[in-house]
Scaffold this motif. Structure first.
Motif, PDB file in Angstrom:
ATOM      1  N   ALA A   9      -5.005  -0.077  -4.155  1.00 22.44           N
ATOM      2  CA  ALA A   9      -4.200   1.139  -3.669  1.00 22.44           C
ATOM      3  C   ALA A   9      -3.125   1.491  -3.433  1.00 22.44           C
ATOM      4  O   ALA A   9      -2.653   0.497  -2.170  1.00 22.44           O
ATOM      5  N   ILE A  12      -5.399   6.136   1.256  1.00 27.22           N
ATOM      6  CA  ILE A  12      -4.915   5.503   0.864  1.00 27.22           C
ATOM      7  C   ILE A  12      -5.887   3.989   1.495  1.00 27.22           C
ATOM      8  O   ILE A  12      -6.157   3.251   1.115  1.00 27.22           O
ATOM      9  N   ARG A  68       1.261  -0.928   0.170  1.00 29.02           N
ATOM     10  CA  ARG A  68      -0.073  -0.347  -0.117  1.00 29.02           C
ATOM     11  C   ARG A  68       0.710   1.168   0.313  1.00 29.02           C
ATOM     12  O   ARG A  68       0.619   2.043  -0.101  1.00 29.02           O
TER      13      ARG A  68
END
Length: 604
Positions: free
Chosen positions: A246, A239, A106
């Motif tokens: 993402a 996010i 991420r």
């Protein structure tokens, strides 16, 4: 030079194996750690719910030369084949999946020397995520400390979308085919849209507000230039809220030690790369020369590729040779060249003393273990809402080094504004316990007085050395908390009860009476102990910042003092550290010149 790994069925893993086996000049220590992590996770990651999917890595790596051409530099007009280090980075970001088949990573951290094609890679990733990852209505953002910084990687993305697709007719681009729509003309482009997915890619300054973004991609460039991490953390939280794929990708040159935001993130991602901190959702690629290379880095070309992984591919070695030759002729530029090109994390301007030596004396100082050693305190009181610093120095013994620990106070009111103005992470320091923010708009000296009282109660405190500014207000605060104090007026003068307060001269004038408690002598003693590694200084980021900011002024006789007007930021903790060491060593005969002044710095 062609990418040697693209012909392999799994070029990402092939690159990692070569790095670990020492077959790449690119593989400095931190890069090898990242490669070892990749191979280790392939072996046992499934037990933690992470899975290596080389076909997903290949989808991205093949996308680059199939859709984009290089738009700048000696390879302009050629297909955008990923550089060798891109092979590892891009393949890792898109090839690793979790149990839900979502991207494992991420967040990602890319740190290399200048000119290594970080921005084109980050821009290409934005376009890829915007339209070719099967994400519905993906929102992609390029962020920077200001709009100009954010535009750097975004303009790379725009240029690639407007360039001819490899092996297509001249002028046949993503834009002319209608696969993307670019808002704005030439250098004024401000948004790329992908009609089929409903997605977009746009630049935004760190301080610009967004209403409820759900980003699929946030690319932050030049992180070493960020004055605070508020926007980074805000985007990271956004996010984290996204249920599907993402990614937040941060790129930077090696930050200077007084570029606090970049230094903090770099330190965290180094720990992750080395396995000293576990975060399966964070990726790091940190290209620096190794510590053993630092002393002769300008002369040793063999180590340059450790921090310049594109060297010999798209970055000609002649370019860096010219830069190094110029730095050797102009010593004032050596520090910045070492940092920006070779990943040696010096200060942005020259450190007031050898930064390597300063780093060598940083450690943990536990006050509770010092109770049998005599202690000297030093205090620098601030104006209104600046930084107030208190340092304690415990005398050296046969078995123990001289030890120093510092405490800091500021005001809660206006804390974030001062952090931005001073380019220092005061908010984070408060949250982490390195700095106390007292209520109100001016520092409440009773907080400081209580810390002094606690030290007096628990330690063998000999005296408190002070800059006499605001001392009357501090004495009043001591009375409020029940701490008895008295001011020393000189030999033969009446003595009082309680804590002895002694003035420590701040300027360049040398004091020959009263144990030479003056800044020229205290600076000399402090330098000698740091350079000879005969002191341990508690590893506080506030103290490190003060040391990095400090500037020294000297007179015609070589007498020196800290100069707050020429310093790059707050230096109060460096002032009190020197004062405390000066007090703890005042019985020693001062040298005419310090080791530093007589021999200079041999290594930076």
């Amino acid at each position: 030079m062609a990418n040697r790994f693209l012909s392999d069925p799994d070029p990402t893993t092939a690159w990692a194996k070569a790095a670990v086996e020492g077959k790449l000049f690119t593989s400095g220590e931190l890069v090898r750690h990242a490669a070892e992590r990749h191979l280790r996770d392939i072996r046992d990651g499934e037990r933690r719910g992470i899975y290596w999917r080389p076909e997903e890595a290949a989808h991205f790596l093949n996308f680059l030369p199939s859709v984009f051409q290089v738009t700048d530099g000696p390879a302009a007009g050629q297909p955008f084949y990923p550089l060798e280090w891109h092979t590892f980075v891009g393949g890792s970001l898109f090839g690793w999946r979790n149990a839900q088949n979502r991207w494992r990573f991420r967040s990602g951290w890319l740190e290399t020397g200048k000119g290594q094609a970080k921005s084109p890679l980050m821009g290409a990733i934005g376009v890829y995520i915007m339209g070719w990852c099967d994400i519905a209505r993906p929102q992609c953002y390029a962020i920077g400390e200001d709009k100009a910084t954010a535009n750097v990687l975004f303009r790379d993305a725009v240029a690639m979308c407007r360039a001819t697709i490899p092996d297509h007719d001249e002028g046949d681009s993503l834009e002319t085919r209608g696969e993307v729509v670019i808002r704005g003309e030439l250098q004024n482009a401000w948004k790329i849209e992908h009609p089929d997915s409903g997605g977009f890619f746009q630049p935004i300054a760190s301080g610009d507000a967004q209403s409820g973004p759900r980003p699929s991609y946030v690319a932050g460039d030049e992180i070493h230039e960020f004055s605070n991490d508020y926007s980074i953390e805000t985007w990271k939280r956004a996010i984290d809220k996204v249920a599907g794929n993402a990614l937040m990708l941060l790129g930077t040159n090696t930050p200077a030690t007084n570029q606090h935001v970049g230094t903090s993130y770099s330190s965290m991602y180094q720990l992750i790369a080395k396995g000293e901190a576990r975060d399966d959702s964070a990726f790091s690629f940190i290209a620096r020369v190794d510590k053993a290379d630092r002393e002769n880095v300008l002369e040793n070309e063999k180590c340059w590729q450790k921090s310049l992984p594109a060297l010999g591919e798209t970055f000609p070695i002649e370019n860096i040779r010219e830069t190094v030759a110029s730095a050797l002729l102009r010593p004032s530029t050596k520090s910045s060249v070492k940092r920006l090109y070779f990943g040696i994390d010096t200060a942005s301007a020259d450190f007031w003393i050898s930064e390597e030596k300063w780093s060598a004396v940083q450690g943990a100082v536990d006050a509770t273990k010092m109770r049998k050693r005599r202690c000297w305190l030093a205090l620098d009181l601030s104006k209104k809402n600046d930084l107030t610093a208190l340092s304690a120095a415990w005398e050296a013994t046969v078995d123990e080094l001289l030890a120093v620990k510092s405490w800091y106070w500021t005001t809660q009111d206006g804390l974030r504004d001062r952090a931005e103005a001073d380019k220092a992470p005061y908010v984070e320091w408060v949250e982490d316990g390195y700095l106390v923010a007292t209520p109100g708009a001016t520092i409440d000296y009773t907080f400081v007085a209580m810390q002094v009282a606690n030290l007096v109660a628990e330690q063998m405190v000999e005296e408190l050395l002070v800059d006499v500014a605001f001392i009357a207000d501090f004495i009043a605060a001591c009375e409020s908390v029940g701490l008895s104090v008295w001011r020393y007026e000189g030999p033969g003068k009446p003595e009082g009860r309680g804590l002895k307060i002694v003035a420590h001269a701040q300027g360049k004038k040398v004091m020959f009476e009263d144990r030479q408690l003056c800044m020229p002598h205290s600076i000399t003693r402090t330098e000698d102990r740091i350079l000879e590694e005969r002191v341990i200084i508690d590893a506080s980021p506030v103290t490190y910042s003060c040391a990095a900011n400090a500037a020294i002024d000297s007179d015609g006789q070589g007498n020196r003092a800290f100069d707050k007007t020429r310093s790059r930021g707050r230096i109060d903790g460096m002032v009190t550290t020197a004062m405390a060491i000066g007090g703890a060593t005042a019985h020693e005969k001062p040298k005419k010149k310090s080791v530093y002044a007589s021999r200079g710095v041999r290594r930076v």
